[in-house]
Design an enzyme around this catalytic site. Sequence first.
Site, short mmCIF file in Angstrom:
data_model
loop_
_atom_site.label_atom_id
_atom_site.label_comp_id
_atom_site.label_asym_id
_atom_site.label_seq_id
_atom_site.Cartn_x
_atom_site.Cartn_y
_atom_site.Cartn_z
N SER A 183 0.87 -1.26 -0.16
CA SER A 183 0.03 0.25 0.04
C SER A 183 0.90 1.27 0.08
CB SER A 183 -1.11 0.06 1.31
OG SER A 183 -0.10 -0.05 2.51
N ASN A 195 -2.85 -3.89 13.07
CA ASN A 195 -4.31 -3.97 12.94
C ASN A 195 -5.04 -2.48 13.48
OD1 ASN A 195 -4.05 -6.24 11.60
ND2 ASN A 195 -5.12 -7.37 13.03
N THR A 216 -40.31 22.71 -13.33
CA THR A 216 -40.28 21.31 -12.99
C THR A 216 -40.31 20.62 -14.29
OG1 THR A 216 -42.67 21.35 -13.06
CG2 THR A 216 -41.86 21.89 -11.07
N HIS A 217 -39.47 19.57 -14.26
CA HIS A 217 -39.39 18.65 -15.51
C HIS A 217 -38.56 19.55 -16.58
CE1 HIS A 217 -42.38 15.78 -13.78
NE2 HIS A 217 -42.83 16.94 -13.72
N SER A 246 -11.75 26.68 -26.21
CA SER A 246 -11.69 25.57 -27.00
C SER A 246 -10.22 25.62 -27.62
CB SER A 246 -12.57 25.52 -28.04
OG SER A 246 -12.50 24.78 -29.18
N ASN A 290 -16.31 27.63 -21.75
CA ASN A 290 -16.80 26.33 -21.44
C ASN A 290 -16.88 25.96 -19.89
OD1 ASN A 290 -17.20 25.61 -24.17
ND2 ASN A 290 -14.99 24.78 -24.06
N TYR A 331 -9.83 -8.76 11.52
CA TYR A 331 -9.12 -8.05 10.34
C TYR A 331 -8.95 -8.79 9.08
CZ TYR A 331 -5.97 -5.28 7.79
OH TYR A 331 -5.05 -4.41 6.47
N GLN A 341 -7.57 -3.16 2.91
CA GLN A 341 -6.58 -2.27 2.43
C GLN A 341 -7.14 -1.62 1.25
OE1 GLN A 341 -2.41 -3.39 2.30
NE2 GLN A 341 -2.54 -3.10 0.15
#
Length: 484
Positions: free
Chosen positions: A21, A105, A150-151, A271, A279, A311, A316
Amino acid sequence: MTVRSRLEGRMDENALKLTTSMDFDENIFQYDILVDYAHVIMLEKSGIIDRNSAARILRALREIERSGFESLSKEYEDVHEAIEAKVIELAGDDGKKMHTARSRNDEVATCLRMFARDRILELLSTLLELRSVLLKKAKENANAVMPGFTHLQYAQPTKLSHHLLAYHDMIERDFQRLLDAFRRVNLSPLGSSAFAGTSFPIDRRLVAEYLGFDGVVENAMDGVSSRDFLIESVFACTSLMLSFSRICEEIVLWASEFEFVVLPDEFASSSSIMPQKKNPDTAEIIRAKAGRMVGDLAGVMAIYKAMPFAYNRDFQEMNRVMFQVMNETLLAARVMAGLMDGIEFRTDVMEGKAGKGFSVATEIANLLVQKGVPFRTSHRIVGELAKRGIYRPDAKTLTTIAREFGVKVEVTQEEIEAASIPELVVEQRGSEGGTSERNILVMIEKRVERIKEDEVRIASIRARISDSLKRLFEEVDAYAGKEG
């Protein structure tokens, strides 16, 4: 390797790559050092190791802290083993005493909780800033009228301030979820050892106090085998990102054909071929990250759902997700605060579209109800106006259509105009939480006060943790000597 006592030879190179890890443990490097400081001091105070050994270990840890994560060898399973190996290298046989009465642990569980609690506190502070920005914008635009939807269809006139207050309240609930999660996160599992506690006379409460925890996870098995705090932290972040995503979706829409907003240059891009483009990339990226985090949440729950006690190394893979989700959510929160502070609302465009799509229809129906017409009947009458494309009816037209439905009602031109002008319509909504000016100002004032209370609460939590860590560093200096 320091933990291969009953194993011969080194771990297979590919097996180590699979299981290590170290590629994401930098997230908890500092917390592991703090945990080691507190644990070693507790061991000495409990009479488990002598003072000279403690001093040598603490000096080694301080040197490792100063050198940073990059100074550690990456040929270890995790940061805990790497730090311990370095301590042994620097402190000799005394360094081999550091891991007494402790397991990786409980060590990793403690580090994860410290990481989560600090990210939660950073998020809470950033959300206070964002909430303040939203209320500032609402106050600046208290009476700016805009269309409500709405919608995604034009529905009723509303106010920009009312819309921004809805944003605030959604974010405030996420704030409360994070604060509530903090209570369960900020408990120390250190001292649980592998899962059954230890025969050494350790003081779990002392290390919890040194590290700024509010208490301990009492049951040792629960302390090392539970990751619900991690899932809850990921969930709270995902919920917040969903809220951000909804706001960002509207920013994307409002910056395009709606023309409701002008994006701040600092939070927009252009762009590579079309020089006129501005953008909303930051809003789009946050929207996309929210979608990915839904998958991340499902992922950690899927890993956790069948884990036998205590454990398991599967945990991990959950760590990696929590680090990424919490770090990216914090970054997104900072961007949202800056974006909302810099955004320009085109209130002239909003006001010009407030009545679009016969959005005052409900208020005209309500006018008929006030004249004694049952609402469902008034709904049909006004629906007939919409069907015929009569979006600005005069009194005569309205009463004529009403008679077609067998309703005789008297309506003046002044009354129908009052029900047809968006600026007047929004002021008539005086029910609690509605769009009238009085309601808006009351809601802003109440939320400003709540932010002040939350600021005091977060400052108090931060102060408690800071005081605890200050005491820990003072103890380190007392044992290891002050750094010049």
